[in-house]
Write a protein that holds these residues in place. Sequence first.
Motif, PDB file in Angstrom:
ATOM      1  N   HIS A  43       0.812  -1.213   0.000  1.00  0.00           N
ATOM      2  CA  HIS A  43       0.000   0.000   0.000  1.00  0.00           C
ATOM      3  C   HIS A  43       0.852   1.273   0.000  1.00  0.00           C
ATOM      4  O   HIS A  43       0.444   2.297  -0.559  1.00  0.00           O
ATOM      5  CB  HIS A  43      -0.927  -0.004   1.216  1.00  0.00           C
ATOM      6  N   PHE A  44       2.006   1.226   0.633  1.00  0.00           N
ATOM      7  CA  PHE A  44       2.881   2.398   0.719  1.00  0.00           C
ATOM      8  C   PHE A  44       4.301   2.000   0.335  1.00  0.00           C
ATOM      9  O   PHE A  44       5.213   1.997   1.175  1.00  0.00           O
ATOM     10  CB  PHE A  44       2.872   2.981   2.128  1.00  0.00           C
ATOM     11  N   ARG A  59       4.317   5.871  17.829  1.00  0.00           N
ATOM     12  CA  ARG A  59       2.867   5.964  17.681  1.00  0.00           C
ATOM     13  C   ARG A  59       2.174   4.698  18.174  1.00  0.00           C
ATOM     14  O   ARG A  59       1.008   4.738  18.588  1.00  0.00           O
ATOM     15  CB  ARG A  59       2.522   6.208  16.212  1.00  0.00           C
ATOM     16  N   ASP A  70       2.192  11.412  18.927  1.00  0.00           N
ATOM     17  CA  ASP A  70       0.894  11.707  18.342  1.00  0.00           C
ATOM     18  C   ASP A  70      -0.255  11.604  19.352  1.00  0.00           C
ATOM     19  O   ASP A  70      -0.067  11.289  20.521  1.00  0.00           O
ATOM     20  CB  ASP A  70       0.611  10.789  17.155  1.00  0.00           C
ATOM     21  N   TRP A 110      -8.179   2.425  13.410  1.00  0.00           N
ATOM     22  CA  TRP A 110      -7.246   3.550  13.300  1.00  0.00           C
ATOM     23  C   TRP A 110      -7.370   4.141  11.906  1.00  0.00           C
ATOM     24  O   TRP A 110      -7.290   3.416  10.904  1.00  0.00           O
ATOM     25  CB  TRP A 110      -5.811   3.088  13.540  1.00  0.00           C
ATOM     26  N   GLN A 111      -7.600   5.449  11.843  1.00  0.00           N
ATOM     27  CA  GLN A 111      -7.719   6.164  10.571  1.00  0.00           C
ATOM     28  C   GLN A 111      -8.779   5.518   9.669  1.00  0.00           C
ATOM     29  O   GLN A 111      -8.596   5.381   8.451  1.00  0.00           O
ATOM     30  CB  GLN A 111      -6.372   6.196   9.853  1.00  0.00           C
ATOM     31  N   GLU A 147      -9.708   2.439   9.485  1.00  0.00           N
ATOM     32  CA  GLU A 147      -9.463   1.032   9.124  1.00  0.00           C
ATOM     33  C   GLU A 147      -9.581   0.155  10.374  1.00  0.00           C
ATOM     34  O   GLU A 147      -8.972   0.439  11.412  1.00  0.00           O
ATOM     35  CB  GLU A 147      -8.069   0.867   8.525  1.00  0.00           C
ATOM     36  N   LEU A 186       0.351   3.500   9.783  1.00  0.00           N
ATOM     37  CA  LEU A 186       1.276   4.146   8.850  1.00  0.00           C
ATOM     38  C   LEU A 186       0.501   4.948   7.821  1.00  0.00           C
ATOM     39  O   LEU A 186      -0.521   4.499   7.294  1.00  0.00           O
ATOM     40  CB  LEU A 186       2.133   3.080   8.147  1.00  0.00           C
ATOM     41  N   LYS A 187       1.033   6.151   7.523  1.00  0.00           N
ATOM     42  CA  LYS A 187       0.508   6.996   6.455  1.00  0.00           C
ATOM     43  C   LYS A 187       1.652   7.311   5.486  1.00  0.00           C
ATOM     44  O   LYS A 187       2.816   7.337   5.873  1.00  0.00           O
ATOM     45  CB  LYS A 187      -0.054   8.302   7.036  1.00  0.00           C
ATOM     46  N   GLU A 188       1.297   7.558   4.239  1.00  0.00           N
ATOM     47  CA  GLU A 188       2.305   7.870   3.233  1.00  0.00           C
ATOM     48  C   GLU A 188       3.103   9.105   3.620  1.00  0.00           C
ATOM     49  O   GLU A 188       4.313   9.198   3.380  1.00  0.00           O
ATOM     50  CB  GLU A 188       1.640   8.098   1.870  1.00  0.00           C
ATOM     51  N   SER A 189       2.451  10.044   4.274  1.00  0.00           N
ATOM     52  CA  SER A 189       3.121  11.302   4.631  1.00  0.00           C
ATOM     53  C   SER A 189       4.063  11.154   5.812  1.00  0.00           C
ATOM     54  O   SER A 189       4.765  12.108   6.173  1.00  0.00           O
ATOM     55  CB  SER A 189       2.066  12.365   4.966  1.00  0.00           C
ATOM     56  N   ASP A 190       4.102   9.968   6.428  1.00  0.00           N
ATOM     57  CA  ASP A 190       4.960   9.772   7.593  1.00  0.00           C
ATOM     58  C   ASP A 190       6.442   9.870   7.249  1.00  0.00           C
ATOM     59  O   ASP A 190       7.254  10.254   8.095  1.00  0.00           O
ATOM     60  CB  ASP A 190       4.701   8.410   8.244  1.00  0.00           C
TER      61      ASP A 190
END
Length: 574
Positions: free
Chosen positions: A441-442, A464, A493, A510-511, A513, A537-541
């Motif tokens: 995914h990322f 986190r 966070d 979370w987020q 999901e 996890l986010k892509e912007s992390d």
Amino acid sequence: MTNLAKPLDQLEGSVSSELDGNPPIWVTRIKGPYRDNLYVNNAKILQDRSNYIQMNHQHKQQVLHVIDQVLVPVRSANKDTVQIYNPDAFQFLNQSENLDLEHHRVRSFRQRVNQNNKGNVFLAEGKNTFFIPVDEGFKPTPRPEKIDQKVIDGHVIPNHVLFTDATPKDKDYETLAFSDNVRVTISFSTQSNGKTSSYYVKSNTIVGDPNHIEGVVLAEIVKANIPVRNGVVHLIHRPLMVVDTTVKQFLEDQEDGPLYKFYNKIRDEGGDFMQEITRMRDLTLFAPSNSAWSAAKIDTLYNPDKLREILNLHLVRERLTVEKIRDENVNQVQTAAERKKLYFNVIRNGHNVTLTVEGGGVNATVIEPNIAATNGFVHIIDRVLGVPYTNVKEKLQSDPMLNNTYHLGQQGNFNDELGDKTKRFTYFVPRNHAWQKAEIHFPSAHKKLFMKDYGYHVRQILERHLVVADRAYTMADLKHLANDTVVLPTVRDHLKLRVKESDKSYYVEWQGEWIHVYRPDVECTNGIIHVIDSVFLKESDVRVSGNPPVPLMSPHVTIMLSVAMLFSVKWLLL
């Protein structure tokens, strides 16, 4: 003494002794990395003190070897009985009353050998190992009738003379009962009985038939290493191959054996646990060894309710062999403890297969698998499940399912802080499969995380997942906080989660999901791990940033945890 001078390099097979009848002294040579180890019967040759060669006054060569124990031959019971010199295994059976066997008698097995016309098995020339059960092992009463021709064959290893100290442990040897229809092997093992160790043999019926059940039968060697003309005899406390006792009866039979501490704990403090396994028609018991119970120090740590939960954690309400777990890819199974599962990992090393089992945060190795009973199987393990002995850092390091998270935590020494005994951690740890999903995914973020130059971002993401408070939180604790908002000290966070329970499993949101908690409540000495199926996890992390890293346990950073329960759980007792 022998009548030939044999230096170490000439010792092979057997040599004739000078005793009346010239009984053989059996030689075992075990290959070593630097030099071979040599045994005569069960005595090891001390090579640094051996090979002393001299000529006597008749100019004949003599050789002296120093050994670590006395060689004891077959001896008559007393001077008034028939004197027997150098018997074979059949003569040993027939003349056992005239031999010095201490208090042991073998009449019952001899009777079954004669009734089944199997005397030729014990007359066979060459090198053989014979296991003869003593009379005390023929109870309960129906047991003698189960000693048929195939079972008798299963007590003989042909082409090998195996003494206890000179035989590799846990190596399988084919018996005479190894054919196309039935396949039976025997191996040696040792078990600690506290201050001393005892020798055991186990028959493993790999392929059985309607009269011979598949599985392992464990028997203690009560008198070992009796040399005979055609090999060696070991007296054992019960017949091999015969499966005619329940799990409860097996435990009772081990009152002074490798499971006596487990048995005593069940008998004295286990409540109706023994009655429960007696009523069950299908079960598997993961039984901790004596040394495992000693190391766990259970006597001083737990109250009766907690002890019963620990016992239930070792009990599964179905039949599970190592082969079934391996071949059917059984990863986890519910135990008799409420909401507690066992998790399996099969380790293959060539032809060798080792099974590990985790329960309650403890990872144990199966050291004696597949002991068969009429109503199930017993596996002896080297740890007590549910009694944690590692901290959060050590658990991450030792669990193969958590390798990726541990590897990432090595960056910036993040893992070192997880060994702090003064703190209580609740750590949502992504398993390896979760990181594989993150890679899909990322892909860009995942690739950067596993590069050494991005240690700061790794720390941000792992922090986190980490809650630090004055206590650790089980999933049940979080569930009981339903509809409440709590503030828990953390290190990164404001992590907002919801919790639900469905089909006997926990999920956290979370987020947006819903993430499955693959293994909840992995207990450690300084906290609890919840193994999850996705990474927070986010892509912007992962981005280039000049911000300095926030130290672990920064006092001004908190986590907002909103917990809600979906009341869809079905409360079932298996």
